[in-house]
Design a protein around this motif. Structure first.
Motif, PDB file in Angstrom:
ATOM      1  N   PRO B  62      -4.544  33.923  44.904  1.00  0.00           N
ATOM      2  CA  PRO B  62      -5.706  33.202  45.413  1.00  0.00           C
ATOM      3  C   PRO B  62      -6.952  33.362  44.538  1.00  0.00           C
ATOM      4  O   PRO B  62      -7.906  32.616  44.681  1.00  0.00           O
ATOM      5  N   GLY B  63      -6.949  34.320  43.645  1.00  0.00           N
ATOM      6  CA  GLY B  63      -8.165  34.621  42.880  1.00  0.00           C
ATOM      7  C   GLY B  63      -8.295  33.760  41.642  1.00  0.00           C
ATOM      8  O   GLY B  63      -7.573  32.793  41.440  1.00  0.00           O
ATOM      9  N   TYR B  64      -9.249  34.156  40.773  1.00  0.00           N
ATOM     10  CA  TYR B  64      -9.477  33.416  39.542  1.00  0.00           C
ATOM     11  C   TYR B  64      -8.436  33.808  38.508  1.00  0.00           C
ATOM     12  O   TYR B  64      -8.067  34.972  38.402  1.00  0.00           O
ATOM     13  N   GLN B  65      -7.981  32.838  37.760  1.00  0.00           N
ATOM     14  CA  GLN B  65      -6.967  33.091  36.733  1.00  0.00           C
ATOM     15  C   GLN B  65      -7.499  32.657  35.372  1.00  0.00           C
ATOM     16  O   GLN B  65      -8.486  31.947  35.284  1.00  0.00           O
ATOM     17  N   PHE B  66      -6.823  33.082  34.319  1.00  0.00           N
ATOM     18  CA  PHE B  66      -7.245  32.813  32.938  1.00  0.00           C
ATOM     19  C   PHE B  66      -8.668  33.313  32.711  1.00  0.00           C
ATOM     20  O   PHE B  66      -9.462  32.670  32.036  1.00  0.00           O
ATOM     21  N   VAL B  67      -9.018  34.427  33.356  1.00  0.00           N
ATOM     22  CA  VAL B  67     -10.414  34.875  33.340  1.00  0.00           C
ATOM     23  C   VAL B  67     -10.806  35.371  31.949  1.00  0.00           C
ATOM     24  O   VAL B  67     -10.034  36.066  31.280  1.00  0.00           O
ATOM     25  N   GLU B  68     -11.996  34.972  31.526  1.00  0.00           N
ATOM     26  CA  GLU B  68     -12.580  35.493  30.293  1.00  0.00           C
ATOM     27  C   GLU B  68     -13.946  36.033  30.672  1.00  0.00           C
ATOM     28  O   GLU B  68     -14.721  35.341  31.320  1.00  0.00           O
ATOM     29  N   LYS B  69     -14.212  37.265  30.283  1.00  0.00           N
ATOM     30  CA  LYS B  69     -15.511  37.827  30.634  1.00  0.00           C
ATOM     31  C   LYS B  69     -16.030  38.663  29.476  1.00  0.00           C
ATOM     32  O   LYS B  69     -15.300  39.496  28.940  1.00  0.00           O
TER      33      LYS B  69
END
Lengths: 643, 513
Positions: B62-69
C-alpha cells in the motif's frame, strides 16, 4: 453449457465481422456471414431450450471478474436455467428469421453490412441480458440492447424524424434505467451482493425489514422491487414511459419486429420474472406491477383504435400486450406472463413482418388510408396477416388464445382488488384488440383501392426469402400455444426453481379451476370486437367518420395518444432547455463571471486607477508603505513560528 | 529495478528532448520537421519506461514504491523525494500516454513555431509527471504551479481569437487558489518542521487548524478540478486552446484537483474533510445538474464537452468524499477513464476543426455521409461519455454511486439524474454533427480520417473498452493504497464518533445519512 455460451457469442462474432470488414466483404457476403452465425446460434438456442427447459438441466458458468472493489463483486458469469432457456429459444429463433427476412427487405439498401451488424449486435446484447448471473450483467445487456435499439431506430439517419425518435428512445429508457440503477444499488446495500443466488436466498430473511432511503424508512424489498420495475417500465414501454415505442417505428420494419415487438421490449417482463424471488416478498410492488400492466393494456388499446399508420397500430398493440404480461406477473402468474411473451413473440413478429411485406408491396406506403383492395394481389401476405391477427385477438386454437386466457384467468383467480381491476380491463382490452386488428386487416386489404395507379400497378408478393420466414412464424403463431402449454402446467410448469411463487400467491394454480364464464368471456369479447370491426369498416364504411365526428373529443383524445407527447414536452423538455439557457447566460455569464473573474478584473482596474492618483511623487510616502509591509510580514512570521 | 532512479528518469527524460530541440538548426521547415520527430520519440520512450513501472509495481504494497530520497536543503527539512503508490501510478502513466498522442495530433495542425510548441509540451510533461510522483511539498508546489506556465503559453500563443482573455482568466483563477495553497504549505511546514509529504500525512493537526488548511487546499483543488462555481474558466480555456492543449487540460490537468483531494485533504485533514463533506456533496450535485443543463444548450462543440467535464468531475468529488472504498476507487477510476474519453472527444472535435475551422455545432450536419469512420469513432466515445456499460465511463460512475448510495441516497439519486441528462446532451450533439442530410457546401468535399488520425484513435478506443470490460488490473493496483488511505482517515477520526459511523464500510442495513 458450452453450446449455450457459443449461442451467445456467435452473433457478436458475426456483428464484428460485418461491422469491421463490411466494406471488404461487400454487400452480399457481409449479411450472409451474420445470417450464418445467427443460424448456428438459433440451432444451439433450440437445443438449449429442449435440454435445459424441458430436460430440467440448468447450469452456471463463470468467465472472469468484472468489477471488484471491497465487498462489491460483479463477475462475467452465465446462468442458463429453465427461464433463460425459454428466452433463448425466442430470441435466437425470431432473430434468425428476422435476419433472413431482412436479406430480402433490405436488399436495395446501400448500408446492408451496417444493418446486419447492428441486428446481430442487438442479438448478442439480448442474449447477454437473459443469460446474466447477476444484476450488473443484466444491466450490461439491458443498456446494450438500448444502444442497438438507438442505432437501428436511427438507421436511416438522413431522416430527422428517425434521429429524433432514436434519441427519444434512448433518453426515455435512461429515465427507466435511473430507477433500475437505484434498484441495483438498494439491493447491493441491503443484501451485500448483486449475485442472483445470494440475493434470492436472502430475500425471505429481509422480507419486512426497512432501510433508510432518501428521507424516510422504507421496506427494503418493496422499494428495491419498485425501483427495478421502473427500469422494466422504460424498457417495456409501460404507461407513462411508453412514449418512445410508437416513435421507434421510424426504424426499418424488421427492427420493429425483432426489437420493438418480440424481444427487447419483453426484457422488462423477463426481469420481473427473473426477480420473482424478490417480488414475491414485496406485495406492494406486485400491486404496482399489476396496476401499471392493466392500465397499459387498456390505455394502449384505446390509442390503437384510431391510428392510421399500420406500424403504429401494431406498436400500440405491442404496448398493450406487454401490459397483459406484466399484470400476469403482478398476480404472481409469472409463468403465464412468460408464456404470453413466447406466443406473442411469434405472432407479433409475424404481424410486423407481414406489415413490412405490405409496405414493401405498396412502395413504402405506411398509411392505411392509402391502402385497401390489395388482398387478391398479395394473397400469401393476406393469409399470413389473418393468422397473426387471429392469434393476437385470442381466437380459439391459435396461440394467443391459450396464453391470453390463462393470464385473464389468473388475474381473476387472484381474488384481489387489483386482480379484478386487471381482469376487467384485460377483458375490455381483449375486445378492443380484436376490433383494431380487424380494422387493420380490412383497411389494409379490403374495400376500394385508395392508392394511386402507379403504386397499384407495382403491388407484388414479396420474394421467398421474405415469405418463408413469415410462414415459419405463422406456424409458430398457430402451434406454440398448444405445444408450449406445459409452461403453465401444474406445479410451476416447466420452470422448476427458476421462478418462485409463494404458496398463498398461487393464482396460476387456481386459474385452472376458474368458472366457465371466465374461460369463455375473452373469446366472446374477441368475437364481438371482430364483429364490430366488420360492421363498421366492411358493412357500413361510412359509419367510422360519423362516429368520430359524434364523439369528437374522445376521438381526438385517442388519436393524439392522450396528449402525452405534448404533456412531456411542456413538463420536461421545455423547462430543461429554458433552464439550460438561463443557467448558462445568467448563471455562468452574468453571476459567476460577473462577480468572479470579470468582476475582479474590473475592480483591479478601478483600484489601479485610484492607485495612480495615490502616486504623489513624495519619496516618504513610498518608504512608509514599504515599512508597513515589512512590519506586517515580520509580525506574521514571528507569530507563526512561536511554538 | 533496484537502485536505478526510474522515477527521476521518467520525469526528467523530456528535458533531454528539450535540450535537443534547442540545438536543432536549419531553415524553418527542417526545424519544424525535426522538432516533431524529436518530441515524438522522446515522449514514446518515456511512455515505454512508464510501462516498466506498471510491470514492476507490487499491488500488495500500500505504500510508496520506486522511492528516491536525497537531502536537498537539509537545514530546512526539504528533500528531493519521489515515489508512487497505487493512487498515483496510473495518473503518471496516463500523462506519459497522452503526451505522444498530443504530439501526433498536432502533427499537421500546428505549423507556427513548432519547436517552441514541442518544448512547451515536453516541459508540461515534466511538470505534470512531477506532480504525480513528488513526495515533498516544495517539489510538489513547484511542479503543481509550474505547469501553469506552459499551459498559459499554449493557450496564449497557439490558441484561438480570444486566447488572451482566456489565458488570463485561466491564470487568474488558478493563481488565487495557488496563493492560499502556498500559505497552507507554509503553515504545515512551520508546524511539522519538514515539507516531507509522508511525514506531514502522519502528523495530526488540531481541528481548528484542519478547517483553515482544508479551505486553503480546497481553494486550489476546487479551481483545478473544477468544481461549481469555480468552473467558468474551463469552457473558455478549452474553446481557445489548440486541440492538444484541450486534450492535456481535460485529460490530465483537471485530475490534479481530484488527486490533491485524495493525496492531501483526506489523509492529512480527515476531520475537516468529514466536516466539509456536506459542502462538497452540495457543490458536486449542483455541478452535475447545472452543468448538464448548460451543456444541453451549448452551440460550440468544445464548450459542450467542457461543461460535460465539469459534470463528470462532480461525480468524482462525490466518490472521493464518500470515504468508502467503492466511492474513492470509483472516483479515481472515473478520473482515469474521463482522461481517456474526454481527451478523445476533444481530438474528435479537433479532426473536424482542422478541416472546417469552426467549432459551431450548427456549421456541421450529415458528416456520416463523407466520414463513416469518423462517425464510428465519435460514436464510441459518445457512448463512453454517457457511461454505457462495457466502456470505462460506466465502471467509475457505478462504483461512485455505490459508495454514494451507502452514505447518502439523495446524493446518489441526483447523480443518477445527471446521467440521464448526459445521454441527452451527448446524443443530441452527435445527431446535430454527424446525422442528417449533408447540405452545407463546404462539407461536401470533407475527407474521412487519415491513417495518422486513425492511429491516434485506435489505442484510445482499445483503452476505453478494456477499462469497461476488464477493469480488474487497474482496480487491483488501487485496492491496497485506497484501503490504506481509509485507515489513515479513520485513525484520525477516533476523536469524532459520529464521523466514524459515516466512514464505515458499506453498512449492511439501515445506512446512516
Amino acid at each position: 453449457m458450452g453450446l449455450a455460451i457459443a449461442a451467445v457469442f456467435l452473433p457478436l462474432i458475426g456483428a464484428a465481422i460485418a461491422g469491421l470488414f463490411g466494406r471488404v466483404l461487400g454487400q452480399r457476403v457481409a449479411p450472409l456471414v451474420t445470417v450464418a452465425a445467427m443460424g448456428t446460434s438459433a440451432a444451439l438456442g433450440i437445443i438449449t431450450f429442449i435440454d435445459v427447459t424441458f430436460g430440467g438441466n440448468p447450469g452456471k458458468a463463470f468467465l472472469f471478474d468484472w468489477i471488484s472493489s471491497g465487498t462489491f463483486q460483479a463477475a462475467w458469469a452465465f446462468r442458463i436455467d429453465e427461464l433463460t432457456g425459454v428466452m433463448m429459444f425466442v430470441v435466437t429463433v425470431v432473430s434468425f428469421l428476422v435476419h433472413v427476412y431482412s436479406l430480402g427487405y433490405m436488399a436495395h439498401d446501400e448500408h446492408k453490412p451496417r444493418f446486419f451488424a447492428y441486428l446481430s449486435l442487438f442479438t448478442f446484447f439480448m442474449l447477454a441480458l437473459i443469460t446474466a448471473d447477476n444484476l450488473l450483467q443484466l444491466y450490461f445487456g439491458w443498456e446494450g440492447v438500448g444502444l442497438a435499439s438507438y442505432l437501428l431506430i436511427g438507421f436511416w439517419y438522413k431522416r430527422p424524424s428517425a434521429n429524433a425518435a432514436a434519441i427519444k428512445a434512448f433518453v426515455v429508457n435512461r429515465v427507466g434505467d435511473f430507477g433500475f440503477g437505484l434498484g441495483i444499488l438498494a439491493i447491493y446495500l441491503s443484501f451485500g451482493s448483486i449475485e442472483y443466488d445470494v440475493i434470492f436466498a436472502k430475500a425471505p430473511e429481509l422480507a419486512g425489514q426497512t432501510f433508510h432511503f432518501l428521507s424516510g424508512e422504507f421496506d427494503i424489498l418493496e422499494v428495491s422491487c419498485i425501483l427495478l420495475f421502473i427500469g422494466a417500465m422504460g424498457k417495456s414501454a409501460q404507461f407513462l414511459l411508453h412514449t418512445w415505442l410508437p416513435d421507434a417505428m421510424e426504424g426499418p420494419t424488421p427492427v420493429s419486429a425483432l426489437i420493438h415487438a418480440a424481444t427487447m421490449v419483453t426484457a422488462g417482463v423477463f426481469m420481473v420474472a427473473r426477480c420473482s424471488p424478490l417480488f414475491e416478498y414485496a406485495p406492494t410492488a406486485l400491486s404496482v406491477v399489476t396496476f401499471f400492466g392493466a392500465t397499459t393494456a387498456i390505455f394502449a388499446a384505446t390509442i390503437a383504435l384510431t391510428q392510421n399508420d399500420i406500424k403504429r397500430v401494431i406498436a400500440y398493440s405491442t404496448c398493450s400486450q406487454l401490459g397483459y404480461m406484466f399484470f400476469a406477473c403482478g398476480v404472481s402468474a409469472y409463468q403465464a406472463g412468460i408464456f404470453h411473451l413466447t406466443t406473442h413473440a411469434f405472432f407479433k413478429a409475424l404481424l410486423f413482418l407481414g406489415a413490412g411485406s405490405v409496405i414493401h408491396a405498396m412502395s413504402n406506403e405506411q398509411d392505411m388510408r392509402r391502402m385497401g383492395g390489395i388482398w387478391k394481389l398479395i394473397p400469401l401476405t393476406y393469409i399470413l396477416m389473418w393468422i397473426g391477427n387471429l392469434a393476437l385477438a385470442g381466437v380459439p386454437f391459435f396461440s394467443g388464445f391459450f396464453s391470453k386466457d390463462i393470464i385473464l384467468e389468473s388475474a381473476f383467480a387472484a381474488h384481489t382488488g387489483l386482480g379484478e381491476y386487471a381482469f376487467w380491463l384485460g377483458i375490455i382490452a381483449a375486445a378492443l384488440t380484436a376490433f383494431y386488428s380487424w380494422r387493420l386487416l380490412i383497411m389494409t386489404f379490403h374495400g376500394k383501392p385508395r392508392a394511386d395507379h402507379h403504386t397499384m400497378e407495382h403491388v407484388h408478393e414479396s420474394p421467398w426469402v421474405m415469405t418463408v420466414p413469415l410462414i415459419v412464424l405463422a406456424i409458430g403463431a398457430i402451434v406454440t400455444g398448444y405445444l408450449l402449454l406445459p409452461m403453465v402446467g401444474e406445479h410451476g410448469g416447466v420452470f422448476g426453481a427458476s421462478i418462485l411463487v409463494l404458496e398463498h400467491h398461487n393464482a396460476l394454480e387456481a386459474a385452472h379451476h376458474s368458472p366457465f364464464w371466465v374461460k369463455a368471456l375473452p373469446t366472446i369479447m374477441a368475437v364481438l370486437g371482430i364483429g364490430a370491426a366488420y360492421f363498421l369498416y366492411m358493412a357500413r364504411p361510412d359509419l367510422p367518420a360519423k362516429l368520430a365526428k359524434a364523439l369528437r373529443p374522445l376521438y381526438l383524445f385517442s388519436f393524439n395518444k392522450w396528449y402525452f407527447d405534448e404533456l412531456y414536452d411542456f413538463l420536461f423538455v421545455r423547462p430543461a432547455k429554458y433552464l439550460g439557457v438561463g443557467l448558462w447566460k445568467r448563471g455562468d455569464g452574468g453571476l459567476i463571471d460577473g462577480v468572479g473573474p470579470d468582476g475582479i478584473a474590473g475592480a483591479a482596474w478601478t483600484i489601479a486607477q485610484r492607485a495612480v492618483r495615490l502616486q504623489t511623487g513624495y519619496l516618504y510616502h513610498y518608504a512608509f508603505a514599504m515599512l508597513v509591509g515589512v512590519a506586517a510580514i515580520v509580525t506574521w512570521y514571528l507569530f507563526a513560528s512561536s511554538p | 529495478m533496484s537502485g536505478w532512479p526510474i522515477l527521476s528518469t521518467i520525469t526528467f527524460l523530456p528535458l533531454v528532448g528539450i535540450f535537443f530541440l534547442v540545438l536543432i538548426r536549419g531553415d524553418a521547415a527542417t526545424v519544424a520537421r525535426n522538432s516533431r520527430q524529436v518530441a515524438l520519440w522522446i515522449s514514446i520512450v518515456t511512455f515505454a519506461l512508464s510501462l516498466v513501472l506498471i510491470g514492476e509495481f507490487d499491488t500488495a504494497n500500500p505504500g510508496y514504491q520506486f522511492v528516491e530520497k536525497a537531502p536537498w536543503l537539509p537545514e530546512f527539512g526539504i528533500s528531493y523525494h519521489l515515489g508512487v503508490d497505487g493512487i498515483s501510478l496510473f495518473f503518471l502513466v496516463l500523462t506519459t500516454f497522452l503526451t505522444p498522442i498530443c504530439i501526433i495530433a498536432s502533427w499537421e495542425s500546428i505549423q507556427n513555431r513548432v519547436r517552441e510548441y514541442m518544448i512547451a509540451f515536453l516541459a508540461m510533461q515534466v511538470l505534470v509527471v512531477g506532480v504525480f510522483c513528488a513526495l515533498d511539498f516544495v517539489m510538489f508546489y513547484i511542479f503543481f504551479e509550474g505547469q501553469l506556465i506552459p499551459m498559459f503559453l499554449i493557450i496564449g500563443v497557439w490558441g484561438g481569437e480570444r486566447r488572451v482573455y482566456s489565458a488570463f482568466k485561466f491564470f487568474l483563477y488558478t493563481l488565487v487558489g495557488s496563493v492560499l495553497f502556498l500559505l497552507a504549505i507554509l503553515y504545515m511546514y512551520l508546524q511539522v518542521g519538514t515539507t516531507d509529504i509522508p511525514t506531514i500525512t502522519a502528523h495530526e493537526f488540531g481541528r481548528e487548524a484542519q478547517i483553515w488548511l482544508w479551505l486553503a487546499l480546497f481553494a486550489s483543488f476546487a479551481v483545478k478540478l473544477p468544481m461549481w462555481p469555480f468552473h467558468t474558466w474551463l469552457p473558455d480555456a478549452h474553446v481557445e486552446a489548440p486541440t492538444a492543449g484541450s486534450v492535456i487540460l481535460a485529460g490530465i490537468l483537471l485530475k490534479m484537483g481530484g488527486y490533491g483531494f485524495i493525496r492531501f485533504s483526506l489523509p492529512m485533514l480527515p476531520e475537516a474533510s468529514d466536516y466539509f463533506t456536506p459542502l462538497v456533496f452540495s457543490l458536486s450535485v449542483v455541478a452535475i445538474i447545472y452543468t448538464s443543463l448548460v451543456a444541453l444548450m451549448q452551440e460550440d462543440m468544445k464548450k459542450l464537452i467542457a461543461y460535460s467535464s465539469v459534470a463528470h468531475m462532480g461525480i468524482v468529488t462525490i466518490g472521493i468524499f464518500t470515504f468508502t472504498q467503492q466511492g474513492i476507487e470509483g472516483g479515481i477510476f472515473q478520473m482515469l477513464s474521463h482522461g481517456i474519453v474526454s481527451a478523445a472527444l476533444f481530438l474528435c472535435v479537433g479532426v473536424v476543426y482542422d478541416r472546417v475551422h469552426t467549432r459551431q455545432i450548427a456549421a456541421y450536419g450529415g458528416l456520416v455521409h463523407r466520414m463513416p469512420v469518423y462517425a464510428a469513432v465519435f460514436m464510441v466515445f459518445t457512448l463512453a461519455s454517457v457511461g454505457l456499460p462495457g466502456t470505462g465511463g460506466f465502471v467509475g460512475e457505478f462504483l461512485t454511486v455505490v459508495g454514494a448510495f451507502a452514505v447518502n441516497s439523495w446524493v446518489a439519486t441526483t447523480a443518477l439524474i445527471g446521467i440521464i441528462l448526459g445521454a441527452a446532451y451527448m446524443l443530441w450533439l452527435y445527431r446535430r454533427v454527424i446525422f442528417g442530410e449533408l447540405t452545407k457546401e463546404n462539407l461536401k468535399s470533407i475527407t474521412d480520417l487519415n491513417w495518422r488520425e486513425v492511429g491516434v484513435f485506435v489505442p484510445l478506443i482499445g483503452l476505453a473498452l478494456f477499462m469497461g470490460l476488464y477493469p480488474k488490473p487497474i482496480l487491483d493496483v488501487l485496492h491496497a493504497s485506497v484501503v490504506h488511505l481509509m485507515t489513515q482517515t479513520q485513525l484520525a477520526r477516533v476523536v469524532s464518533p459520529a464521523a466514524l459511523e459515516l466512514a464505515g464500510q458499506v453498512p449492511m442495513l439501515a445506512a446512516k445519512q
